[in-house]
Every structure is written in C-alpha cells, then in structure tokens.
Design a protein around this motif. Structure first.
Motif, PDB file in Angstrom:
ATOM      1  N   LYS A  26       0.816  -1.205   0.000  1.00  0.00           N
ATOM      2  CA  LYS A  26       0.000   0.000   0.000  1.00  0.00           C
ATOM      3  C   LYS A  26       0.858   1.267   0.000  1.00  0.00           C
ATOM      4  O   LYS A  26       0.445   2.299  -0.529  1.00  0.00           O
ATOM      5  CB  LYS A  26      -0.918   0.020   1.230  1.00  0.00           C
ATOM      6  N   ILE A  27       2.051   1.222   0.573  1.00  0.00           N
ATOM      7  CA  ILE A  27       2.908   2.407   0.688  1.00  0.00           C
ATOM      8  C   ILE A  27       3.581   2.738  -0.652  1.00  0.00           C
ATOM      9  O   ILE A  27       3.690   3.901  -1.017  1.00  0.00           O
ATOM     10  CB  ILE A  27       3.958   2.206   1.800  1.00  0.00           C
ATOM     11  N   PHE A  28       4.064   1.752  -1.400  1.00  0.00           N
ATOM     12  CA  PHE A  28       4.786   1.999  -2.646  1.00  0.00           C
ATOM     13  C   PHE A  28       3.976   2.801  -3.665  1.00  0.00           C
ATOM     14  O   PHE A  28       4.508   3.767  -4.227  1.00  0.00           O
ATOM     15  CB  PHE A  28       5.287   0.691  -3.266  1.00  0.00           C
ATOM     16  N   PRO A  29       2.728   2.503  -3.943  1.00  0.00           N
ATOM     17  CA  PRO A  29       1.985   3.354  -4.888  1.00  0.00           C
ATOM     18  C   PRO A  29       1.850   4.795  -4.410  1.00  0.00           C
ATOM     19  O   PRO A  29       1.896   5.728  -5.212  1.00  0.00           O
ATOM     20  CB  PRO A  29       0.616   2.680  -4.981  1.00  0.00           C
ATOM     21  N   LYS A  30       1.717   4.978  -3.082  1.00  0.00           N
ATOM     22  CA  LYS A  30       1.620   6.334  -2.553  1.00  0.00           C
ATOM     23  C   LYS A  30       2.929   7.091  -2.740  1.00  0.00           C
ATOM     24  O   LYS A  30       2.933   8.281  -3.070  1.00  0.00           O
ATOM     25  CB  LYS A  30       1.227   6.299  -1.080  1.00  0.00           C
ATOM     26  N   GLY A  48       3.382  10.361  -5.085  1.00  0.00           N
ATOM     27  CA  GLY A  48       3.949  11.585  -4.510  1.00  0.00           C
ATOM     28  C   GLY A  48       5.135  12.089  -5.313  1.00  0.00           C
ATOM     29  O   GLY A  48       5.273  13.287  -5.568  1.00  0.00           O
ATOM     30  N   LEU A  49       6.013  11.182  -5.730  1.00  0.00           N
ATOM     31  CA  LEU A  49       7.152  11.575  -6.559  1.00  0.00           C
ATOM     32  C   LEU A  49       6.695  12.111  -7.914  1.00  0.00           C
ATOM     33  O   LEU A  49       7.258  13.073  -8.432  1.00  0.00           O
ATOM     34  CB  LEU A  49       8.102  10.392  -6.747  1.00  0.00           C
ATOM     35  N   LEU A  50       5.670  11.501  -8.483  1.00  0.00           N
ATOM     36  CA  LEU A  50       5.139  11.960  -9.763  1.00  0.00           C
ATOM     37  C   LEU A  50       4.562  13.365  -9.641  1.00  0.00           C
ATOM     38  O   LEU A  50       4.821  14.233 -10.463  1.00  0.00           O
ATOM     39  CB  LEU A  50       4.074  10.984 -10.281  1.00  0.00           C
ATOM     40  N   VAL A  51       3.808  13.620  -8.595  1.00  0.00           N
ATOM     41  CA  VAL A  51       3.237  14.945  -8.373  1.00  0.00           C
ATOM     42  C   VAL A  51       4.359  15.968  -8.163  1.00  0.00           C
ATOM     43  O   VAL A  51       4.318  17.083  -8.713  1.00  0.00           O
ATOM     44  CB  VAL A  51       2.264  14.927  -7.168  1.00  0.00           C
ATOM     45  N   ALA A  52       5.388  15.625  -7.412  1.00  0.00           N
ATOM     46  CA  ALA A  52       6.512  16.536  -7.176  1.00  0.00           C
ATOM     47  C   ALA A  52       7.243  16.838  -8.485  1.00  0.00           C
ATOM     48  O   ALA A  52       7.609  17.986  -8.751  1.00  0.00           O
ATOM     49  CB  ALA A  52       7.468  15.932  -6.148  1.00  0.00           C
ATOM     50  N   ALA A  53       7.456  15.829  -9.321  1.00  0.00           N
ATOM     51  CA  ALA A  53       8.135  16.033 -10.609  1.00  0.00           C
ATOM     52  C   ALA A  53       7.327  16.944 -11.524  1.00  0.00           C
ATOM     53  O   ALA A  53       7.878  17.834 -12.176  1.00  0.00           O
ATOM     54  CB  ALA A  53       8.390  14.680 -11.288  1.00  0.00           C
TER      55      ALA A  53
END
Length: 165
Positions: A8-12, A16-21
């Motif tokens: 459950k943590i890995f997709p989050k 989050g990294l995608l949104v930051a990029a």
C-alpha cells in the motif's frame, strides 16, 4: 501483515514523486524568469530586403518584391547599399537552398559559398545559413550578392542584419 502495508505504501510514494516532478516541471517552465542586460546597447535583428535585382549582363530586372524567378543555371545579382547606422558588431545573415552564393562589397569579394566542381554528391551547395560577421566596416558601401542554382531560383532568401541571430 507487513507485506500488505508495504504494497500500500509503494503506490503512494510513486504518486507523490510523480506529483513533485510535475510541480517542478511546471515551475521550471512558467516560474523561471530570464533577464538580459547589455551595457552597450540592446540586441537587435531586423529584416534587410531593399535589394535591386539584375541579370548577368547588368540589366535591371526589378525590386526584391517583384522577383518572379529564373530558369536553370541563371545567375542573378542583388545590389543594395548597406545601412550606415549599424552597430560595430553587426552581421548579415540569410538562408539559401541549393544556391551558389558570392558576396562583394564595392567590387571586393568578401564571401563565397558554392559547390565544388568535383562534388560527387550533387551539383549544388545544398542548404546553408550564410553569416557574414563584422559588417560594420562595410556600412554605406554597395553590396552585391550573386545567386545561381542549377535548378533555377524561385524564391529569394530573407536577409537579416543584426548582432544576434
């Protein structure tokens, strides 16, 4: 139980990294300003198309805007007085497509770009951006540009003068 939490943590984390990029990309595109300063003067470029056109026998054909084209292997000559109000770092630039180009200032050859007679690839010089730097010394002098092409000339190049291309 631990394996379930990790899944459950890995997709989050990836989300989050995608949104930051994406946020960094948007900031880079729209948020960074560029400011230019020149102590001497502002950089400039302007069109220079006030040429008179002549054939090889020096017969007047017309102005730059009246040019209707040539047949194969014809040479045309463009003549104009280079402006006197140019900056010290002025250049003349123009793009040619399959033209042989020779430029004279008051009869002195200052530039030439043409296909070599032993060219094994073709009969033309191909595509070329012609840049003549240090045109300041030719201000107020007559420029003469000879253009020829084995295909005929249908469109004249756009000429620009300036210090930044």
């Amino acid at each position: 139980m631990k394996e379930y939490r990790v899944r459950k943590i890995f997709p989050k984390i990836y989300f989050g990294l995608l949104v930051a990029a994406i946020a960094i990309l948007i900031y880079t595109i729209f948020g960074l300003g560029i400011d230019r300063y020149s102590k001497k003067d502002v950089n400039y470029i302007q069109s220079f198309n006030n040429w008179k056109i002549y054939d090889e026998e020096d017969n007047y054909i017309g102005d730059y805007t009246e040019f209707s084209g040539t047949e194969k292997n014809e040479t045309i000559i463009l003549k104009s007085i280079f402006p006197e109000d140019v900056r010290y770092d002025c250049a003349l630039g123009f793009y040619t497509s399959h033209y042989d180009v020779t430029v004279y200032a008051e009869g002195e050859k200052i530039y030439e770009f043409k296909a070599d007679e032993n060219n094994r690839i073709g009969h033309t010089a191909g595509y070329q951006i012609n840049m003549l730097p240090d045109m300041y010394e030719y201000q107020g002098r007559e420029l003469q540009i000879e253009l020829s092409s084995p295909y005929g000339i249908r469109v004249l190049p756009e000429f620009y003068i300036g210090n930044m291309f």
